[in-house]
Design an enzyme around this catalytic site. Structure first.
Site, short mmCIF file in Angstrom:
data_model
loop_
_atom_site.label_atom_id
_atom_site.label_comp_id
_atom_site.label_asym_id
_atom_site.label_seq_id
_atom_site.Cartn_x
_atom_site.Cartn_y
_atom_site.Cartn_z
N LYS A 186 0.84 -1.19 0.00
CA LYS A 186 0.00 0.00 0.00
C LYS A 186 0.89 1.26 0.00
O LYS A 186 2.08 1.19 0.31
CB LYS A 186 -0.93 -0.01 1.22
CG LYS A 186 -1.91 -1.20 1.24
CD LYS A 186 -2.70 -1.35 -0.05
CE LYS A 186 -3.99 -2.14 0.06
NZ LYS A 186 -3.88 -3.57 0.35
C1 LIG Z 1 -5.13 -4.45 0.94
C2 LIG Z 1 -6.60 -4.38 1.01
C3 LIG Z 1 -7.33 -4.77 2.15
C4 LIG Z 1 -6.70 -5.52 3.29
O1 LIG Z 1 -5.62 -4.92 3.86
P1 LIG Z 1 -4.52 -5.82 4.63
O2 LIG Z 1 -3.77 -4.80 5.41
O3 LIG Z 1 -3.66 -6.47 3.59
O4 LIG Z 1 -5.24 -6.78 5.48
C5 LIG Z 1 -8.69 -4.54 2.19
N1 LIG Z 1 -9.33 -3.99 1.15
C6 LIG Z 1 -8.69 -3.63 0.02
C7 LIG Z 1 -9.45 -2.99 -1.08
C8 LIG Z 1 -7.31 -3.83 -0.09
O5 LIG Z 1 -6.68 -3.50 -1.22
#
Ligand SMILES: *Cc1c(COP(=O)(O)O)cnc(C)c1O
Length: 397
Positions: A186
């Protein structure tokens, strides 16, 4: 979404400081921690950055969704509407809290289609979870208008869009609650981590207590007066808090860099015959983690994808993606679960069934879509090389 590209000396120093103090837990240890609370500071700075009244840090974007749904009172017997183009975590969290996900089509914003949302609302709908996919806005104002009229709270899954805004207002602050992910791919990353934001002090209190076993967090301290409800442990640790504070300070620069790199490539892609760009409700607020575009047919998208790959700039064909596209979630369609009793698919009122063909509009849109993730580290030479590769691919069409 590449925060990992900008992990530098600042992050190392921040983590080392936590290690030198020797307090890894976000609560307690008042004597040793010399007044330093890094997770709390990350929450305060994230709330100030987004303009939300409250922020609650947790272990991941997935658990942020789970904590927010719990704070909103969602559980067994409820339906939660989300979209058929998202990371699997969105519907995992809904199933995990006992509710039933109901899937809605996406439109050419690659986010929830408000027209289809209207059709999916029933008297069991307790929450609507639009996902701001790939760095940019869902049609959140239209979605809010529909949800408000129906009296249903909105939880914005903003995992992929930290730093993005709509008309100057941060994504994640339109609905009752918003969630973020700080996993390793992210934009802002703590390795793992997540955040729940809200303007409602009661929802903030629910979230804060739920992610800490239901321990009371009021009026001061923690776990002194008993518990209002059961919770779980989704606590962020101090190392992640230190990383979060450091990365948050870089977020606007990351977004500006992504926007510059995306702009350079967008011009080249927009000139390709038969291409239309992803629709953005507010281009000025795009965090620019991705450039996405459509071809006229799936065959045209496949052909251009092959040409881009031949020219050394392969694109992501979302129609074939198994992590994000409803038609390819085989475990959801099969109702696969570790539970011998079949939960959460087998339910007293009947089995929850998910037909792979249930979202034809989403399948059609994704099959014409290609995209690139925008990297921070691309320099002028790299952008020029990519632009030239696009031009060669277009000339070969
Ligand atoms: C990455 C992501 C998540 C989950 O996040 P994590 O920190 O990996 O658990 C939830 N929703 C979306 C749209 C994502 O891209």
């Amino acid at each position: 979404m590449p925060g990992f590209e900008w992990l530098g000396q600042e992050e190392t120093d921040a983590v080392n400081e936590v290690m030198q103090r020797g307090v890894l837990f976000r609560y307690e240890f008042a004597d040793q921690r010399q007044g330093v609370y890094m997770v709390r500071r990350f929450e305060e700075e994230f709330a100030a950055y987004t303009g939300a009244g409250h922020a609650c840090a947790v272990t991941s974007g997935s658990t942020a969704l789970k904590v927010a749904l719990a704070a909103l009172g969602v559980g067994y017997g409820d339906e939660v509407i989300t979209q058929g183009f998202t990371f699997v975590a969105t519907w995992e969290a809904i199933l995990d809290c006992g509710a039933k996900p109901v899937f809605c089509e996406v439109d050419e914003t690659l986010c929830m289609d408000p027209a289809d949302l209207k059709k999916k609302i029933t008297d069991k709908t307790r929450c609507i979870v639009p996902v701001h996919m790939m760095g940019a806005q869902a049609r959140i104002k239209e979605i809010m208008a529909i949800a408000d009229e129906a009296g249903i709270p909105v939880l914005e899954d903003t995992a992929q869009s930290a730093g993005a805004r709509l008309e100057g207002k941060h994504l994640g602050t339109f609905g009752a609650m918003g969630t973020f992910s700080f996993d390793s791919v992210k934009t802002l990353t703590c390795g793992e981590g997540g955040m729940v934001i809200t303007n409602d002090p009661e929802l903030a209190q629910n979230a804060s207590e739920y992610q800490d076993h239901g321990h009371d967090h009021k009026p001061v301290g923690r776990g002194n007066e008993g518990r209002r409800f059961m919770g779980m442990n989704f606590r962020m640790m101090e190392l992640q808090g230190a990383l979060g504070v450091t990365q948050l300070a870089k977020l606007d620069r990351m977004v500006a860099t992504q926007r510059r790199n995306k702009a350079a490539l967008k011009e080249a892609i927009a000139r390709v015959p038969g291409v239309t760009l992803r629709e953005l409700p507010d281009e000025a607020g795009d965090s620019a983690t991705f450039l996405a575009w459509f071809h006229e047919t799936p065959e045209a998208a496949d052909r251009f994808a092959a040409l881009l790959a031949e020219n050394g700039v392969p694109a992501i064909p979302w129609g074939k993606n198994t992590w994000h596209a409803y038609p390819h979630w085989e475990h959801l369609h099969a109702g696969s679960t570790t539970s011998k009793g079949g939960w959460p698919y087998e339910r007293p009122e009947g089995r929850a069934e998910y037909d792979p063909a249930a979202l034809p509009q989403t399948a059609a849109i994704l099959s014409r879509c290609l995209s690139w993730q925008i990297m921070l580290g691309w320099d002028e030479a790299k952008l020029k090389q990519m632009t030239e590769a696009v031009n060669r691919a277009a000339a070969a069409l």
